[in-house]
Design a protein around this motif. Structure first.
Motif, PDB file in Angstrom:
ATOM      1  N   ASP A 129       0.820  -1.207   0.000  1.00 45.72           N
ATOM      2  CA  ASP A 129       0.000   0.000   0.000  1.00 45.72           C
ATOM      3  C   ASP A 129       0.862   1.268   0.000  1.00 45.72           C
ATOM      4  N   GLU A 158     -11.195   3.949  -9.317  1.00 51.77           N
ATOM      5  CA  GLU A 158     -10.764   3.070  -8.222  1.00 51.77           C
ATOM      6  C   GLU A 158      -9.434   3.536  -7.624  1.00 51.77           C
ATOM      7  N   CYS A 159      -8.640   4.254  -8.445  1.00 54.50           N
ATOM      8  CA  CYS A 159      -7.385   4.814  -7.922  1.00 54.50           C
ATOM      9  C   CYS A 159      -7.674   5.924  -6.915  1.00 54.50           C
ATOM     10  N   ARG A 162      -8.672   4.322  -3.686  1.00 53.70           N
ATOM     11  CA  ARG A 162      -7.545   3.726  -2.967  1.00 53.70           C
ATOM     12  C   ARG A 162      -6.682   4.808  -2.331  1.00 53.70           C
ATOM     13  N   ARG A 165      -8.402   6.028   0.754  1.00 50.08           N
ATOM     14  CA  ARG A 165      -8.327   5.029   1.825  1.00 50.08           C
ATOM     15  C   ARG A 165      -6.951   5.044   2.492  1.00 50.08           C
TER      16      ARG A 165
END
Length: 394
Positions: A129, A158-159, A162, A165
């Motif tokens: 990550d 989706e990037c 992420r 997050r």
């Protein structure tokens, strides 16, 4: 036996050693403490702007009260009581107390005059990550003033999810995601001068492409495989390409040194790559179907790239960097002399064969040694027969 020769002394038929995997640290560090990195790399003028907090630090402050009072002459008389009660301390005074026996540390950057300080966790695991976050920042990130921002294409949302997050879970930071009215992209932004300075000072990553951003950080280069793979995946997601018609995926940049650094990472991961340098843009790519599939295993690729990968022809018949050319090496001529060229595994129909196949064929040739001529002995000795410590002769 390996010997050293000059490049201009090489002749057709000479064999060269090729490392299958570049050596990496035997026991790479699994985590970093940002407090330690900042303490070593920040200027003396900036350190007083940082606060470090840790459970149990208040006891250490009480024990070192006299030393702290002598070293903090420009602070108010009540500052020591505030530090002890809040279990926090300016970064430049931390060496007087230390963090031994304390819980996990947090740190943040504020103003010399005081005010709220947003704290970030000091300990960061060097995992996929974190590598992905840093790789994406190298491709499409920037920082300025009090903010860190990322540009994300509208087909790669989706990037953005992420990134948000990671900012929330790893750095305890809120972030915004807004549509850029001038381009087909969204902007993920975290307002944190502390994170900006962590990237610049602690990790050595510049704020923009023309200000030192295009580097592979030391913590990635010398870290475990997971953080290296994550960096490559994040950079590919932000600024890479996956071909639909050829078995390739590539990283492209106008900075040739950065391309060399990416190639070094690929070598450390044991991936065989190809470099291509142009007048303006340069690229490093994986062009072997097996290498592409190995890198792209699991959830490495974003959805857009995963769809492109599924459309690739998947033909693994092309020559690989460690394959043995059958004619140039003399292997085919020797096999025909020994009457085993068409014996399984056949080599008479291929321009090059894998090293394992070449070794099997050499064993067959040596078993039929009575059919060979005396002048074949030097050629037979020059052919590769073994692999030692990750070195292949090609």
């Amino acid at each position: 036996r390996l010997i050293r020769v000059r490049a201009d002394e090489l002749r057709p038929g000479d064999w060269l050693p090729l490392l299958e995997r570049l050596p990496s640290p035997d026991e790479p560090q699994s985590a970093i403490e940002l407090v330690d990195l900042l303490g070593a790399r920040l200027s003396d003028a900036e350190k007083p702007l940082w606060r470090v907090r840790a459970l149990g630090l208040g006891k250490g402050i009480a024990l070192k009260r006299e030393a702290l009072r002598a070293a903090s002459g420009d602070y108010s008389a009540g500052a020591l009581r505030v530090w002890e009660r809040s279990e926090s301390l300016p970064l430049h005074l931390l060496p007087l107390v230390g963090l031994d026996g304390c819980g996990p540390a947090e740190m943040g950057r504020g103003k010399r005059s005081g005010g709220m300080v947003r704290l970030l966790p000091s300990r960061q695991e060097l995992d996929e990550d974190l590598g992905w976050f840093l790789g994406f920042y190298a491709g499409d990130g920037s920082s300025n003033g009090k903010m860190v921002r990322f540009g994300v294409g509208t087909s790669e949302l989706e990037c953005a999810e992420r990134l948000q997050r990671i900012l929330r879970e790893r750095f305890q930071l809120d972030s915004s995601c807004t549509k850029d009215p001038r381009a087909r992209m969204v902007v993920v932004q975290a307002n944190s001068v502390a994170l900006r300075r962590v990237l610049e000072a602690a990790l050595g990553i510049g704020p923009a492409s023309d200000k030192g951003k295009l580097i592979v950080p030391e913590v990635v280069l010398n870290g475990p495989s997971a953080v290296r793979h994550g960096f490559l995946a994040g950079l590919l997601a932000s600024d890479g390409t996956v071909s639909k018609t050829r078995n390739t995926l590539a990283w492209t940049s106008a900075d040739a040194d950065f391309i060399h650094d990416i190639a070094l990472l690929l070598g450390l991961e044991g991936l065989k790559y190809r470099l291509a340098f142009g007048r303006r843009m340069h690229r490093v790519e994986l062009s072997d179907v097996d290498e592409v599939r190995r890198f792209a295993s699991g959830d490495t690729l974003i959805e857009k790239h995963a769809r492109a990968l599924q459309q690739q022809p998947g033909d693994a018949s092309g020559r690989r960097s460690a394959d043995i050319p059958t004619e140039e090496s003399g292997l085919l001529a020797l096999a025909r002399r020994a009457r085993c060229a068409r014996k399984t595994p056949r080599i008479d129909l291929a321009d090059a064969v894998p090293l394992e196949t070449a070794r099997v064929k050499l064993a067959q040739i040596e078993a039929a040694g009575r059919r060979l001529r005396p002048e074949d002995a030097p050629r037979l000795e020059r052919l590769p027969k073994r692999r030692q410590e990750g070195v292949v002769v090609v």
